[in-house]
Scaffold this motif. Structure first.
Motif, short mmCIF file in Angstrom:
data_model
loop_
_atom_site.label_atom_id
_atom_site.label_comp_id
_atom_site.label_asym_id
_atom_site.label_seq_id
_atom_site.Cartn_x
_atom_site.Cartn_y
_atom_site.Cartn_z
N HIS A 265 -0.47 1.21 -1.87
CA HIS A 265 -0.28 2.10 -0.72
C HIS A 265 0.32 3.44 -1.14
CE1 HIS A 265 -1.08 -0.57 2.85
NE2 HIS A 265 -1.22 -1.40 1.82
N LYS A 266 0.92 3.45 -2.33
CA LYS A 266 1.43 4.72 -2.85
C LYS A 266 0.38 5.45 -3.68
CE LYS A 266 6.22 3.02 -3.18
NZ LYS A 266 7.33 2.69 -4.11
N THR A 267 -0.58 4.68 -4.20
CA THR A 267 -1.56 5.24 -5.13
C THR A 267 -2.85 5.69 -4.45
OG1 THR A 267 -0.69 3.78 -6.86
CG2 THR A 267 -2.87 4.79 -7.25
N TYR A 268 -3.34 4.88 -3.51
CA TYR A 268 -4.65 5.14 -2.91
C TYR A 268 -4.53 5.81 -1.54
CZ TYR A 268 -6.33 1.94 -6.52
OH TYR A 268 -6.61 1.34 -7.72
N THR A 269 -5.55 6.55 -1.23
CA THR A 269 -5.63 7.16 0.10
C THR A 269 -6.05 6.10 1.10
OG1 THR A 269 -7.95 7.76 -0.18
CG2 THR A 269 -6.29 9.37 -0.89
N THR A 270 -5.92 6.42 2.37
CA THR A 270 -6.26 5.48 3.43
C THR A 270 -7.70 4.97 3.29
OG1 THR A 270 -4.75 6.64 4.92
CG2 THR A 270 -6.39 5.16 5.94
N GLU A 271 -8.57 5.81 2.80
CA GLU A 271 -9.98 5.46 2.67
C GLU A 271 -10.21 4.32 1.68
OE1 GLU A 271 -14.23 7.69 1.55
OE2 GLU A 271 -12.32 8.78 1.45
N TYR A 272 -9.35 4.24 0.65
CA TYR A 272 -9.58 3.26 -0.42
C TYR A 272 -8.54 2.14 -0.50
CZ TYR A 272 -12.74 6.90 -2.08
OH TYR A 272 -13.73 7.83 -2.16
N VAL A 273 -7.45 2.28 0.25
CA VAL A 273 -6.35 1.33 0.09
C VAL A 273 -6.74 -0.09 0.53
CG1 VAL A 273 -5.29 1.70 2.37
CG2 VAL A 273 -3.87 1.01 0.42
#
Length: 214
Positions: free
Chosen positions: A32-40
């Protein structure tokens, strides 16, 4: 595998699963810190699947070992009561059943046949027919206590699958105590009680005393 060993095996499996669940939570937080909402969401699914596969493998191994140990214990209890008796012994027990023995007489016969499980099972029935009850490692008492241990183990296994650490710890502690009680019941002498409730109290008291001593 002995019941003592299976408790340790389940405890180890429980700890491994708990550690994996903790690592899963950390990786989800990292996602959740690394990926954007699109990929999380996709990242979370992949991470969860990876850890759940490992936990499932741990569960399968622990469940197989547990099932084998319980099956062996059930067979051991059954075989212990599969002894034979001679025609003379059978005739003597039939005569005992017809004479309505007193509690004192029942104690004498329990001592006489203490090494013959089949005879002891018949004496248990005779006691019940006369309003008494036998306390000690009867077939019914052993199978009941073993069923309690089996239920504890299933609870531990369930906690591995459902990631319920508190529930699992409680089940492990109960199982440890119930295995000790089963072992002490197996070692306890046969005694005659006034009724089924008294017999149950006597058996539990003996198990509690022995457990406390350990």
């Amino acid at each position: 595998m002995s019941l003592d060993s299976i408790v340790l095996d389940l405890a180890s499996a429980y700890d491994k699963a708990a550690n994996l669940n903790a690592e899963l939570d950390k990786e989800i937080q990292t996602n959740h810190k690394t990926y954007t909402t699109e990929y999380v969401q996709a990242a979370d699914t992949a991470t969860t699947d990876k850890f759940k596969q490992q936990i499932t493998s741990i569960y399968d191994d622990a469940a197989a070992s547990f099932d084998a140990a319980i099956k062996a214990e059930k067979q051991a209890v059954a075989s212990g009561f599969a002894s034979t008796i001679t025609a003379d012994t059978a005739a003597e027990l039939d005569q005992v059943g017809k004479t309505k023995p007193t509690m004192a007489e029942m104690r004498v016969y329990l001592d006489k046949f203490k090494d013959n499980q089949l005879a002891l099972r018949r004496l248990t029935a005779i006691a019940e027919e006369n309003g008494y009850a036998i306390a000690g490692p009867t077939f019914e008492a052993l199978t009941t206590q073993l069923a309690i241990v089996e239920n504890d183990g299933k609870s531990v296994l369930s906690s591995i699958q459902t990631a319920q650490p508190v529930y699992g710890k409680i089940a492990l502690n109960l199982m440890t105590d119930h295995v000790i009680r089963l072992k002490k019941l197996q070692e306890a002498p046969f005694t005659v009680a006034q009724d089924a409730i008294s017999a149950s109290v006597a058996s539990n008291t003996a198990a509690n005393q022995q457990t406390t001593e350990n």
